[in-house]
Design an enzyme around this catalytic site. Structure first.
Site, PDB file in Angstrom:
ATOM      1  N   LYS A   1      41.137  12.324  65.490  1.00 41.02           N
ATOM      2  CA  LYS A   1      40.183  11.383  64.880  1.00 41.02           C
ATOM      3  C   LYS A   1      39.934  11.683  63.402  1.00 41.02           C
ATOM      4  CE  LYS A   1      36.826  12.251  67.804  1.00 41.02           C
ATOM      5  NZ  LYS A   1      37.542  13.154  68.723  1.00 41.02           N
TER       6      LYS A   1
ATOM      7  N   ASN B   1      31.250  11.012  62.810  1.00 38.13           N
ATOM      8  CA  ASN B   1      31.486  12.296  63.462  1.00 38.13           C
ATOM      9  C   ASN B   1      32.252  13.275  62.574  1.00 38.13           C
ATOM     10  OD1 ASN B   1      31.231  13.818  66.021  1.00 38.13           O
ATOM     11  ND2 ASN B   1      33.465  13.729  66.040  1.00 38.13           N
TER      12      ASN B   1
ATOM     13  N   HIS C   1      35.491  16.693  77.702  1.00 36.88           N
ATOM     14  CA  HIS C   1      34.033  16.546  77.836  1.00 36.88           C
ATOM     15  C   HIS C   1      33.621  15.941  79.187  1.00 36.88           C
ATOM     16  CE1 HIS C   1      34.036  17.479  73.617  1.00 36.88           C
ATOM     17  NE2 HIS C   1      34.587  16.335  73.269  1.00 36.88           N
TER      18      HIS C   1
END
Length: 248
Positions: A133, A156, A203
């Site tokens: 990302k 982020n 996650h």
């Protein structure tokens, strides 16, 4: 002080005098608390930790008139009408269970930034994925800059979206990195265009399952106005596009 109203669907949500709880301090919670306070909300920040760093951050907020409760992130403050959470707080925490029972909405800091942006705000080009990302968003920002556009790599990647959206500098477009945590708490986000780079188990303790993790990643495509970009080598990303409700 700015306007106290933000848009929630078709009806404005007037922040003036509203009791808003911010869950967590740090790079997301502090800008959220300050933005809400500036718009007339009665802000209480709750935080699990009570260490030296947290106390220092709390002191700065308390100097502005914001209430901070350290070491007490489980209890829903009385009268809370909205929760704005930092991304890492898990949906199963007692605070959010109490919010559900009390019919109190929960937004993330990205959701708050999306709702506070002005009518002439820069469009968002949003990127998520299990891997790559940050590199992709930096590359995207570099491409936009080379094209002569005023842009910034935000989200982020470590730059608060709230700080950028509410700052004085103007942009033509924003390159936005979004995690699955941020997307989970951003139900009304509607990007100009978005990409999911890849999907792999990650996650899962936070999301509860691979299906839930993928669904949160897929939120990035909801309401896309121009383009949904997916990875032809990762069919799961294409499936997310097909399942999304986008603009025709």
């Amino acid at each position: 002080m700015g306007s106290g109203k933000v848009t929630t669907g078709s009806a404005p949500f007037d922040l003036q005098g509203k009791h808003v709880t911010v869950a967590g301090l740090g790079v997301s919670g502090i800008p959220a608390a300050k933005a809400l306070h500036a718009r007339g909300a009665l802000v209480t920040v709750v935080n699990d930790g009570d260490d030296a760093r947290s106390r220092e951050q709390a002191a700065g907020l308390e100097a502005l008139g914001i209430t901070v409760r350290l070491g007490d992130g489980a209890t829903l403050p009385e009268g809370t009408e909205l929760i704005v959470t930092t991304p890492g707080w898990q949906p199963g925490k007692p605070l959010f269970r109490a919010a559900t029972e009390a019919d109190v909405p929960v937004w993330g800091d990205v959701e708050l930034a999306w709702r506070l942006r002005g009518p002439d705000a820069a469009p968002w080009l949003a990127v998520t994925g299990t891997n790559g990302k940050t590199t992709t968003v930096r590359m995207l920002a570099a491409i936009l800059e080379a094209a002569g556009l005023r842009t910034a790599a935000v989200g982020n990647i470590g730059v608060s979206l709230l700080d950028v959206v509410l700052g004085e500098e103007t942009y033509d477009v924003l390159a936005v990195e979004l995690s699955s945590y941020q997307l989970h708490w951003a139900p009304s986000l509607r990007a100009h265009s978005a990409a999911v780079l890849n999907l792999a188990p990650d996650h899962l303790d936070w999301h509860g399952s691979m299906e839930a993790y993928a669904a949160d990643k897929g939120r990035i495509y909801e309401g896309n106005q121009v383009a949904c970009v997916y990875n032809v080598a990762d069919k799961a990303t294409e499936d997310l596009v097909r399942e999304a409700d986008v603009e025709e």
